[in-house]
Write a protein that holds these residues in place. Structure first.
Motif, PDB file in Angstrom:
ATOM      1  N   GLU B  64      55.891-119.374  73.729  1.00 17.41           N
ATOM      2  CA  GLU B  64      55.065-120.548  74.023  1.00 17.41           C
ATOM      3  C   GLU B  64      53.968-120.205  75.021  1.00 17.41           C
ATOM      4  N   ILE B  65      54.335-119.458  76.044  1.00 20.82           N
ATOM      5  CA  ILE B  65      53.327-119.071  77.045  1.00 20.82           C
ATOM      6  C   ILE B  65      52.230-118.241  76.397  1.00 20.82           C
ATOM      7  N   SER B  66      52.652-117.271  75.591  1.00 25.00           N
ATOM      8  CA  SER B  66      51.658-116.380  74.991  1.00 25.00           C
ATOM      9  C   SER B  66      50.709-117.156  74.091  1.00 25.00           C
ATOM     10  N   LEU B  67      51.244-118.047  73.260  1.00 25.74           N
ATOM     11  CA  LEU B  67      50.375-118.790  72.343  1.00 25.74           C
ATOM     12  C   LEU B  67      49.411-119.685  73.121  1.00 25.74           C
ATOM     13  N   LEU B  68      49.913-120.261  74.211  1.00 24.75           N
ATOM     14  CA  LEU B  68      49.074-121.124  75.045  1.00 24.75           C
ATOM     15  C   LEU B  68      47.881-120.350  75.571  1.00 24.75           C
ATOM     16  N   LEU B  69      48.158-119.187  76.168  1.00 28.47           N
ATOM     17  CA  LEU B  69      47.095-118.395  76.778  1.00 28.47           C
ATOM     18  C   LEU B  69      46.161-117.806  75.729  1.00 28.47           C
ATOM     19  N   ILE B  70      46.751-117.343  74.619  1.00 26.31           N
ATOM     20  CA  ILE B  70      45.923-116.720  73.585  1.00 26.31           C
ATOM     21  C   ILE B  70      44.986-117.738  72.954  1.00 26.31           C
ATOM     22  N   GLU B  71      45.542-118.901  72.612  1.00 25.15           N
ATOM     23  CA  GLU B  71      44.736-119.951  71.997  1.00 25.15           C
ATOM     24  C   GLU B  71      43.564-120.314  72.896  1.00 25.15           C
ATOM     25  N   GLU B  72      43.897-120.479  74.186  1.00 28.30           N
ATOM     26  CA  GLU B  72      42.886-120.862  75.168  1.00 28.30           C
ATOM     27  C   GLU B  72      41.759-119.844  75.211  1.00 28.30           C
ATOM     28  N   HIS B  73      42.143-118.575  75.237  1.00 33.41           N
ATOM     29  CA  HIS B  73      41.134-117.524  75.349  1.00 33.41           C
ATOM     30  C   HIS B  73      40.203-117.490  74.144  1.00 33.41           C
ATOM     31  N   TYR B  74      40.778-117.556  72.960  1.00 32.70           N
ATOM     32  CA  TYR B  74      39.962-117.378  71.755  1.00 32.70           C
ATOM     33  C   TYR B  74      39.234-118.644  71.333  1.00 32.70           C
ATOM     34  N   ALA B  75      39.774-119.819  71.728  1.00 35.55           N
ATOM     35  CA  ALA B  75      39.105-121.071  71.349  1.00 35.55           C
ATOM     36  C   ALA B  75      37.685-121.096  71.883  1.00 35.55           C
ATOM     37  N   ALA B  76      37.515-120.518  73.067  1.00 32.79           N
ATOM     38  CA  ALA B  76      36.186-120.478  73.668  1.00 32.79           C
ATOM     39  C   ALA B  76      35.204-119.708  72.789  1.00 32.79           C
ATOM     40  N   LYS B  77      35.726-118.828  71.901  1.00 26.71           N
ATOM     41  CA  LYS B  77      34.846-118.055  71.024  1.00 26.71           C
ATOM     42  C   LYS B  77      34.832-118.620  69.616  1.00 26.71           C
ATOM     43  N   GLY B  78      35.439-119.784  69.427  1.00 25.83           N
ATOM     44  CA  GLY B  78      35.452-120.383  68.100  1.00 25.83           C
ATOM     45  C   GLY B  78      36.404-119.690  67.141  1.00 25.83           C
ATOM     46  N   ILE B  79      37.378-118.982  67.708  1.00 32.11           N
ATOM     47  CA  ILE B  79      38.349-118.269  66.872  1.00 32.11           C
ATOM     48  C   ILE B  79      39.720-118.880  67.116  1.00 32.11           C
ATOM     49  N   ASN B  80      40.481-119.092  66.047  1.00 34.36           N
ATOM     50  CA  ASN B  80      41.827-119.607  66.272  1.00 34.36           C
ATOM     51  C   ASN B  80      42.902-118.753  65.625  1.00 34.36           C
ATOM     52  N   ILE B  81      44.152-119.168  65.885  1.00 33.41           N
ATOM     53  CA  ILE B  81      45.303-118.412  65.392  1.00 33.41           C
ATOM     54  C   ILE B  81      45.441-118.664  63.900  1.00 33.41           C
ATOM     55  N   VAL B  82      45.368-117.629  63.102  1.00 37.84           N
ATOM     56  CA  VAL B  82      45.392-117.794  61.649  1.00 37.84           C
ATOM     57  C   VAL B  82      46.617-117.171  61.006  1.00 37.84           C
ATOM     58  N   GLY B  83      47.445-116.505  61.799  1.00 39.59           N
ATOM     59  CA  GLY B  83      48.615-115.904  61.170  1.00 39.59           C
ATOM     60  C   GLY B  83      49.486-115.156  62.157  1.00 39.59           C
ATOM     61  N   TYR B  84      50.482-114.488  61.581  1.00 41.40           N
ATOM     62  CA  TYR B  84      51.533-113.848  62.367  1.00 41.40           C
ATOM     63  C   TYR B  84      51.889-112.505  61.730  1.00 41.40           C
ATOM     64  N   PHE B  85      52.130-111.533  62.592  1.00 40.42           N
ATOM     65  CA  PHE B  85      52.525-110.209  62.115  1.00 40.42           C
ATOM     66  C   PHE B  85      53.926-109.894  62.600  1.00 40.42           C
TER      67      PHE B  85
END
Lengths: 302, 203
Positions: B64-85
């Motif tokens: 949860e922490i990682s997704l929160l921080l990652i989403e926040e960082h990339y949203a500023a660039k207009g990029i979002n989470i599109v999948g999982y590896f």
């Protein structure tokens, strides 16, 4: 489990040896002592000692321990010929040894000859039914073949006899988590905390599992164990600090609409948030604004 | 949804995930895929990836922490989470496990064209000889019955690597043991001076 200081000590030694600064034997001894898995390095540096007859003889009786250590590392790196050679040397020196017999069975495992390995271990167990290492190899074999239910069965049986084996409880907990059997994992961590209440990693893992299980009661207990982790680590555990924030947020969400008795005091959460921001400001300042925004989104309207 | 979607992954995103898996050979690892949709031709572009964990995958708090921080960082660039590896612990395990499916489901809720990529160990191992240009990952998409299904060879739902020589670059990095430099979220949580963005990795 290795502490941060031990990890640093190991890394420093490793770098020293890698860069030709000597200390290979100290490194190998430390790896053995800490029971960490550094097979490529052990193989490389161990072999270089073994291949030099002068270095070898200067080890005295430790020479054989090194052969064993290198054999196991070689198997981990799939250099089975090296392993075979080492085991041959040991067999020559200790022809009746059960310890060498274990290595030979391990080699069968490394080859993927599961049935033969199983036979070898069974016969070794006949003479010594309380050999912990062999029992654990059976668990490892089950796990390696993807037979998780057998691994769990073996481990549980093992723990009935050897209930003080913390590594085994940890292994079992990990297997349960990987199968999303969180209640069972929680039980393992409870056992660990009971027997070693001052080890923060167990408090942290228990809290993580409880949070994953969810539900108000589990979240409240998780928060307590994140707090005890912080206590035991002098406030230095980032994961626990985050855990407090997550718990507070989740508890707040679940408590919406309930009476005020269930409301948590916001002090712990703001203390944790402040501690995190302080840490990030000092060590990872470029991530500070990200952190602040994330923490803000976690703060439930009081 | 899903159906005949095309997915394209950037070389850096692709290589980073595999190096991460190679760094932690004895455990399962996972990562998150970031990108966006090109509305003109309905291609989902995976432009970046963040390696997440190499232990206790399946525990929620670090995720949860990682997704929160990652989403926040990339949203500023207009990029979002599109999948999982995901890369399984064992070499011959080709099953998409429960934890992977759950995380996939969670991402799907926010992005209906979400994909799950599973590392194909045998393909990876064969790479030096096969000189294959296709990604060494199996693509999964969600079908109508809410199951994650592997994309078939019938051409539906394809994954391509944007740069055709990505596997050559990957093999080169493997030979220089580049995986040692990969930082994941586990590393960051243990030592926040380690940057999960891996800004210097491919410089």
């Amino acid at each position: 489990m290795v502490s941060k200081t031990e990890e640093t000590q190991l890394s420093n030694l490793e770098n020293q040896v890698d860069n030709g600064g000597g200390g290979a034997w100290e490194f190998l001894c430390l790896v053995r002592k800490l029971k960490v898995r550094r097979s490529e390095k052990v193989l490389k540096h161990g072999l270089s000692i073994l291949r030099d007859p002068k270095n070898r003889s200067s080890l005295g009786p430790d020479e054989w321990t090194l052969y064993e250590q290198v054999a196991i590392a070689a198997m981990d790196c799939q250099c089975l010929n090296v392993a075979k050679d080492c085991i041959k040397v040991l067999h020559k020196k200790f022809p009746e040894s059960k310890r060498v017999g274990r290595l030979e069975a391990l080699l069968l495992e490394a080859n993927g000859s599961w049935e033969e390995a199983e036979k070898a271990y069974s016969s070794l167990l006949e003479d010594n039914p309380l050999d912990q290492a062999i029992h654990k190899r059976r668990v490892a074999m089950a796990r390696a073949q993807g037979n998780m239910s057998a691994a769990i069965e073996f481990l549980n049986k093992y723990l009935e006899t050897f209930m003080a084996d913390h590594d085994a409880w940890r292994e079992l907990a990990e297997i349960y988590v990987s199968l999303q059997m969180y209640k069972q994992a929680a039980f393992c961590y409870e056992e660990l905390i009971l027997s070693q209440p001052m080890v923060p990693q167990y408090h942290l893992a228990y809290a993580d599992v409880l949070y994953t299980l969810g539900g108000l009661e589990n979240l409240q207990t998780a928060k307590k164990y994140y707090a005890s982790t912080i206590d035991l680590t002098g406030g230095k555990n980032t994961r626990a600090l985050f855990g407090i924030c997550l718990c507070s947020s989740a508890i707040g969400q679940l408590s919406k609409g309930r009476n005020k008795d269930d409301k948590e005091s916001p002090e712990l959460q703001s203390l944790a948030a402040t501690a995190l921001e302080r840490e990030y400001k000092q060590i990872a300042p470029d991530k500070l604004s990200l952190l602040s925004t994330a923490l803000k989104s976690l703060k439930v309207s009081a | 949804m899903g159906g005949d979607s095309r997915y394209e992954i950037a070389q850096d995103a692709y290589v980073k995930l595999i190096l991460h898996a190679l760094k932690h050979k004895a455990s399962a690892v996972n990562g998150v895929l970031l990108g966006r949709v090109f509305s003109q031709n309905d291609v989902v572009e995976i432009t970046d990836s963040v390696p997440l964990f190499h232990s206790h995958i399946g525990l929620l708090p670090p995720l949860e922490i990682s997704l929160l921080l990652i989403e926040e960082h990339y949203a500023a660039k207009g990029i979002n989470i599109v999948g999982y590896f995901h890369a399984n612990e064992r070499y011959d395990d080709y099953e998409l496990g429960g934890a992977a499916k759950n995380i996939g489901d969670h991402i799907y809720r926010y992005f209906p064209q979400a994909v799950v990529l599973l590392l194909d160990n045998k393909k990876l191992e064969a790479l030096p000889k096969s000189r294959d240009r296709s990604p060494v990952m199996q693509l999964y998409t969600r079908d109508a019955s809410k199951n994650w299904k592997p994309a078939g060879s019938d051409g539906s739902s394809q994954l391509n690597i944007r740069e055709p020589s990505a596997n050559v670059v990957l093999l080169d990095y493997i030979s220089t043991e580049k995986w040692k430099d990969v930082v994941d979220f586990d590393d960051h949580l243990d030592d926040i001076s380690k940057d999960w963005l891996n800004p210097e990795l491919f410089k």
